[in-house]
Design a protein around this motif. Sequence first.
Motif, PDB file in Angstrom:
ATOM      1  N   ASP A   1       0.706  -1.191   0.004  1.00  0.00           N
ATOM      2  CA  ASP A   1      -0.110   0.126  -0.059  1.00  0.00           C
ATOM      3  C   ASP A   1       0.719   1.192  -0.122  1.00  0.00           C
ATOM      4  OD1 ASP A   1      -2.424  -1.418   0.024  1.00  0.00           O
ATOM      5  OD2 ASP A   1      -2.597  -1.334   1.913  1.00  0.00           O
ATOM      6  N   THR A   2       2.242   1.238  -0.047  1.00  0.00           N
ATOM      7  CA  THR A   2       2.974   2.279   0.117  1.00  0.00           C
ATOM      8  C   THR A   2       2.932   3.183  -1.298  1.00  0.00           C
ATOM      9  OG1 THR A   2       4.590   1.133   1.602  1.00  0.00           O
ATOM     10  CG2 THR A   2       5.326   3.181   0.038  1.00  0.00           C
ATOM     11  N   PHE A   3       2.678   2.750  -2.501  1.00  0.00           N
ATOM     12  CA  PHE A   3       2.469   3.496  -3.695  1.00  0.00           C
ATOM     13  C   PHE A   3       1.046   3.665  -4.002  1.00  0.00           C
ATOM     14  CE2 PHE A   3       3.508   4.568  -8.122  1.00  0.00           C
ATOM     15  CZ  PHE A   3       4.324   5.485  -7.902  1.00  0.00           C
ATOM     16  N   GLY A   4       0.227   3.537  -2.898  1.00  0.00           N
ATOM     17  CA  GLY A   4      -1.159   3.935  -3.279  1.00  0.00           C
ATOM     18  C   GLY A   4      -2.006   2.885  -3.795  1.00  0.00           C
ATOM     19  N   LEU A   5      -3.209   3.370  -4.395  1.00  0.00           N
ATOM     20  CA  LEU A   5      -4.247   2.539  -4.731  1.00  0.00           C
ATOM     21  C   LEU A   5      -4.506   2.992  -6.317  1.00  0.00           C
ATOM     22  CD1 LEU A   5      -6.599   3.367  -1.943  1.00  0.00           C
ATOM     23  CD2 LEU A   5      -5.277   1.224  -2.121  1.00  0.00           C
ATOM     24  N   SER A   6      -4.596   2.056  -7.197  1.00  0.00           N
ATOM     25  CA  SER A   6      -4.792   2.266  -8.541  1.00  0.00           C
ATOM     26  C   SER A   6      -5.733   1.296  -9.295  1.00  0.00           C
ATOM     27  CB  SER A   6      -3.561   2.468  -9.332  1.00  0.00           C
ATOM     28  OG  SER A   6      -3.789   2.991 -10.639  1.00  0.00           O
ATOM     29  N   TYR A   7      -6.985   1.574  -9.284  1.00  0.00           N
ATOM     30  CA  TYR A   7      -8.121   0.483  -9.837  1.00  0.00           C
ATOM     31  C   TYR A   7      -8.224   0.801 -11.423  1.00  0.00           C
ATOM     32  CZ  TYR A   7      -8.825   0.164  -5.234  1.00  0.00           C
ATOM     33  OH  TYR A   7      -9.024  -0.027  -3.651  1.00  0.00           O
ATOM     34  N   ARG A   8      -8.260  -0.400 -12.041  1.00  0.00           N
ATOM     35  CA  ARG A   8      -8.346  -0.439 -13.502  1.00  0.00           C
ATOM     36  C   ARG A   8      -9.408   0.182 -14.113  1.00  0.00           C
ATOM     37  NH1 ARG A   8      -4.160  -0.813 -11.835  1.00  0.00           N
ATOM     38  NH2 ARG A   8      -4.376   1.301 -13.058  1.00  0.00           N
ATOM     39  N   GLU A   9     -10.540   0.249 -13.154  1.00  0.00           N
ATOM     40  CA  GLU A   9     -11.520   0.778 -13.702  1.00  0.00           C
ATOM     41  C   GLU A   9     -11.642   2.399 -13.840  1.00  0.00           C
ATOM     42  OE1 GLU A   9     -13.270  -1.965 -10.290  1.00  0.00           O
ATOM     43  OE2 GLU A   9     -11.622  -1.169 -10.954  1.00  0.00           O
ATOM     44  N   LEU A  10     -10.798   3.042 -13.376  1.00  0.00           N
ATOM     45  CA  LEU A  10     -10.295   4.265 -13.305  1.00  0.00           C
ATOM     46  C   LEU A  10      -9.365   4.767 -14.274  1.00  0.00           C
ATOM     47  CD1 LEU A  10     -10.732   5.273  -9.567  1.00  0.00           C
ATOM     48  CD2 LEU A  10     -12.538   4.925 -11.377  1.00  0.00           C
ATOM     49  N   ASP A  11      -8.805   3.990 -15.039  1.00  0.00           N
ATOM     50  CA  ASP A  11      -7.867   4.124 -15.815  1.00  0.00           C
ATOM     51  C   ASP A  11      -8.432   5.101 -17.169  1.00  0.00           C
ATOM     52  OD1 ASP A  11      -5.777   2.613 -14.689  1.00  0.00           O
ATOM     53  OD2 ASP A  11      -6.009   1.125 -16.225  1.00  0.00           O
ATOM     54  N   SER A  12      -7.648   6.083 -17.677  1.00  0.00           N
ATOM     55  CA  SER A  12      -8.230   6.668 -19.076  1.00  0.00           C
ATOM     56  C   SER A  12      -6.983   6.886 -19.919  1.00  0.00           C
ATOM     57  CB  SER A  12      -8.527   8.025 -18.372  1.00  0.00           C
ATOM     58  OG  SER A  12      -7.358   8.728 -18.119  1.00  0.00           O
TER      59      SER A  12
END
Length: 310
Positions: free
Chosen positions: A174-185
């Motif tokens: 979790d050090t480099f945060g959260l990045s969910y693929r549904e929110l890619d653009s």
Amino acid sequence: MSAEHDIHVIDTAFQRDHFDAAYLLVGNGRGAFIDCGTSHSLPNLLAAVERAGLGVDAIDWLILTHVHLDHAGGAGALMQRLPNARLLLHPRGAPHMIDPARLVAGATAVYGEAEMARSYGRIVPVAAERVVVAEDGHRLSLGGRELLCIDTPGHARHHLCVWDEASRGWFTGDTFGLSYRELDSAQGAFIVPTTSPVQFEPEALHASIDRLMAQAPEAMYLTHYGRVRDTAPLAADLHVQIDAMTAIARACDGRADRHRALVAALGELCLERARVHGCRLDDAGVLRVLGMDIELNAQGLECWLDRGRT
């Protein structure tokens, strides 16, 4: 399941699809898991071993980035199925895997017994003789594949990240945060820091992100969720957001409705950034994806505010 660089991305099926990942690394016929989800994740993890052409006796390591239950709840149960594996984790986390009673009690107090059973299943202890602690700079070889573990506090004081020279990538928990693929653009990945309770420390998190970036990584492998590239702009974005979130927390401090105000302000920050990023989802969709994380971030920021007064 991707196997580029012999890295298999495994959806642990915790909470929803593409929310919580574990990884299986393979080096010359030997395997290591990095994070493992919950005890409910075992079928997916063991299926990944089979698909990689390995037997359970070829798994040498289970490496935990930290002992939060969405990353480590299934460690004891998984270790029972891996006869040759050792458990590697931060020195501060090791006691909680050997005797998880306090971990279970704390989580049960928050979630209740029914939700603990539904989301996490049984939390099984790991025999002390199978546990290896990774001090800062700990190195190991996975069939000749070199891995480096470093201390990365900020999200939690018992957090480590794992550098894989073969892929020039970090496994970041979790050090480099959260990045969910549904929110890619079209602009790429959308990323959010995670400040969840109870040990968020903004200056430590800034320093840990900088330490990761000093290696000039080509990719980050996040537990939530999957691989992201373009690491330099994402790191810069995380730094800006950490400062924005702590400023929001200070502005909300002292209010009678502090928690509600903090959740609302963090939500608006995420929505504003999602619109600028060109996320495909509408506002309601963005909040569906990030709602639980916004709530946890508010709680973590409140713990940080309150700790500053003690």
